[in-house]
Write a protein that holds these residues in place. Structure first.
Motif, PDB file in Angstrom:
ATOM      1  N   THR A  17      -3.041  -0.796   8.196  1.00 48.52           N
ATOM      2  CA  THR A  17      -2.123  -1.954   8.148  1.00 48.52           C
ATOM      3  C   THR A  17      -0.978  -1.780   9.147  1.00 48.52           C
ATOM      4  OG1 THR A  17      -0.879  -0.955   6.310  1.00 48.52           O
ATOM      5  CG2 THR A  17      -2.638  -2.486   5.739  1.00 48.52           C
ATOM      6  N   MET A  74      -5.835   3.393   4.533  1.00 52.38           N
ATOM      7  CA  MET A  74      -5.561   1.963   4.360  1.00 52.38           C
ATOM      8  C   MET A  74      -4.165   1.624   4.867  1.00 52.38           C
ATOM      9  SD  MET A  74      -7.685  -0.257   3.135  1.00 52.38           S
ATOM     10  CE  MET A  74      -7.621  -2.041   3.033  1.00 52.38           C
ATOM     11  N   PHE A 108      -9.698   1.211   7.860  1.00 55.06           N
ATOM     12  CA  PHE A 108     -10.102   0.482   6.651  1.00 55.06           C
ATOM     13  C   PHE A 108     -11.503   0.927   6.210  1.00 55.06           C
ATOM     14  CE2 PHE A 108      -7.378  -3.101   8.556  1.00 55.06           C
ATOM     15  CZ  PHE A 108      -6.231  -2.562   8.015  1.00 55.06           C
ATOM     16  N   VAL A 165      -8.110  -6.335   3.178  1.00 54.33           N
ATOM     17  CA  VAL A 165      -6.857  -5.606   2.924  1.00 54.33           C
ATOM     18  C   VAL A 165      -6.209  -6.047   1.615  1.00 54.33           C
ATOM     19  CG1 VAL A 165      -4.478  -5.320   3.728  1.00 54.33           C
ATOM     20  CG2 VAL A 165      -6.368  -5.024   5.323  1.00 54.33           C
ATOM     21  N   HIS A 186       0.829  -1.209   0.000  1.00 53.04           N
ATOM     22  CA  HIS A 186       0.000   0.000   0.000  1.00 53.04           C
ATOM     23  C   HIS A 186       0.866   1.263   0.000  1.00 53.04           C
ATOM     24  CE1 HIS A 186      -4.181  -1.224   0.064  1.00 53.04           C
ATOM     25  NE2 HIS A 186      -3.820  -2.272   0.782  1.00 53.04           N
TER      26      HIS A 186
END
Length: 291
Positions: A72, A68, A110, A251, A53
């Motif tokens: 993570t 995002m 998310f 994800v 990402h």
């Protein structure tokens, strides 16, 4: 191997003696001793996702999708402390708190990323094809998710304290469940908004890759499943299947179907081209009528 053992309503592991340090609870607050496998798997998978990402974020400059990446990174932190708990001290209160906070808060980011994607899609399709303006989608649903998560964290913390102090946690559990119910309700409303938009947008001159739309819907449902099953974690099998797995699915779906690759190119240009074609056609018709 975890074997059952009760200690005044709480769990202790007969194979893992309590160090009885200043930061240790009298019971294992998890309700079980976390496994090495889940901790390692969590750190590895979310590290891979985080690196991917970060790369995609920089390459495509989709800064709106930064939540995002933040999510993570929080998952990595959570699983690192879960790993420490599994190998060094499952009774440690600070390690439990950090992993719980990180793993519970990460999905909020998310969700924010998903809300952002839908707001971008509304701008591409046209605001007339959505029941709510893009800014309202972002503001309302991010606020609802944040409030619901804070209530759940407060309720869960009070429940754990009650267990540690050998008190009845029923009242605090109701607080936790109220936060969970509100979160599931708000996410279900968001799902209705998304469905409305996708159905109405079939009349839009713009088009978005169907694979991307499918990935977004599955990621949204995975996030909803995680919300529904958020507190079925008295056994690690529940945690792995109902909390860990749905988030991993969401994800990695949004890693491959990253908006920089599938949402940025084509749709806006397609809409502009069709709009220009319609304008040209209108001008042609007007000129024909004048002659």
């Amino acid at each position: 191997m975890n074997s059952s053992a009760s200690y005044h309503g709480g769990y202790i592991d007969p194979n893992f003696p309590n160090p009885m340090g200043p930061n240790d609870a009298t019971i294992i607050i998890y309700g079980y001793t976390p496994s090495l496998a889940v901790g390692v798997l969590g750190v590895i998978l979310f590290t891979v996702a985080s690196a991917a990402h970060l790369y995609l974020l920089i390459r495509y400059r989709t800064w709106y999708f930064t939540p995002m990446l933040v999510g993570t990174l929080m998952e990595i932190a959570g699983y690192i402390f879960r790993l420490l708990s599994s190998q060094q001290d499952p009774y440690s209160v600070p390690w439990f708190v950090v992993q719980y906070f990180s793993i519970v808060i990460a999905p909020v980011f998310f969700s924010a990323a998903i809300y952002t994607l839908v707001s971008v899609m509304i701008n591409i399709y046209g605001k007339e094809f959505a029941p709510l303006p893009p800014k309202v989608v972002l503001g309302v649903f991010i606020t609802c998710d944040a409030v619901a998560t804070m209530v759940q964290i407060a309720g869960a913390a009070l429940v754990r304290v009650a267990y540690s102090n050998q008190k009845d946690p029923t009242t605090y559990n109701h607080i936790l469940l109220a936060g969970l119910a509100f979160q599931v309700f708000s996410f279900a409303v968001f799902l209705a908004v998304l469905t409305w938009t996708l159905v109405k947008a079939r009349k839009s001159p713009a088009s978005i890759d169907k694979g991307f739309i499918a990935a977004l819907v599955v990621a949204t449902l995975a996030r909803l499943l995680k919300g529904l099953m958020e507190n079925l974690s008295t056994h690690e099998a529940f945690f792995g299947c109902l909390e860990f797995a749905p988030i991993v699915v969401a994800v990695f779906l949004l890693t491959y179907w990253h908006p920089g690759r599938w949402l940025r190119f084509g749709a806006l240009e397609n809409r502009r081209e069709k709009s220009e074609e319609q304008q040209d056609w209108t001008r042609t018709q007007s000129a024909s009528k004048r002659h």
